[in-house]
Design an enzyme around this catalytic site. Structure first.
Site, mmCIF file in Angstrom:
data_model
loop_
_atom_site.group_PDB
_atom_site.id
_atom_site.type_symbol
_atom_site.label_atom_id
_atom_site.label_comp_id
_atom_site.label_asym_id
_atom_site.label_seq_id
_atom_site.Cartn_x
_atom_site.Cartn_y
_atom_site.Cartn_z
ATOM 1 C CB CYS A 36 -0.882 -0.031 1.254
ATOM 2 S SG CYS A 36 -1.930 1.411 1.498
ATOM 3 N N GLY A 37 0.367 2.323 -0.513
ATOM 4 C CA GLY A 37 1.095 3.585 -0.459
ATOM 5 C C GLY A 37 1.375 4.042 0.960
#
Length: 158
Positions: A36-37
């Protein structure tokens, strides 16, 4: 579940992790993902844990694959990723669902105690819940809330 301390999710090895053992601690619960970012927040979370663990603070990571399939690995693979890439030493428990029909009781409880913008559902990875020493959910933070921005709230309940 009527109380935080009644909960007992599974750890990464499938064993119960009874929250009754957390009585008297300040707990930060986070739904996590490895792809995930927001995954670099692991670094900030570990820094918080190191700073406050000796004062009765613990972080619990709950991997979840419900947002963009960003946590596809096994519980063991996830634990290895966290340790290898971010030096995570706080407990990362078994992968769970945080929304939907198969929501884990931990998140069913947390969401019922603290809604976000009037909504119960978790919107994305790395939402955070702060639980005081009495087992009360006192704050909920969105994914964009960086771990270091939680320090004042943590300090206030330690």
């Amino acid at each position: 579940m009527s109380h935080f301390y009644d909960l007992a999710p599974k750890d990464k090895d499938g064993n119960p992790f009874p929250f009754s053992n957390l009585k008297g601690k300040v707990v930060l619960v986070v739904n996590t993902a490895s792809k995930c970012g927001f995954t670099p927040q692991y670094k900030g979370l570990e820094a918080l844990y190191q700073k406050y663990k000796d004062r009765g603070f613990i972080i619990l990571g709950f991997p979840c694959n419900q947002f963009g399939n960003q946590e596809p690995g096994s519980d063991e693979e996830i634990a290895q990723f966290c340790q290898k890439n971010y030096g995570v030493t706080f407990p990362v428990l078994a992968k769970i669902n945080v929304n939907g029909d198969n929501v884990d009781p931990v998140y069913q409880f947390l969401k019922s105690q603290k809604k976000q913008l009037g909504l119960e559902r978790i919107k994305w990875n790395f939402e955070k819940f702060l639980v005081n020493r009495q087992g009360q959910v006192i704050e909920r933070y969105s994914s964009i809330s960086k771990p270091e921005h939680l320090e004042n709230d943590i300090e206030s309940v330690l």
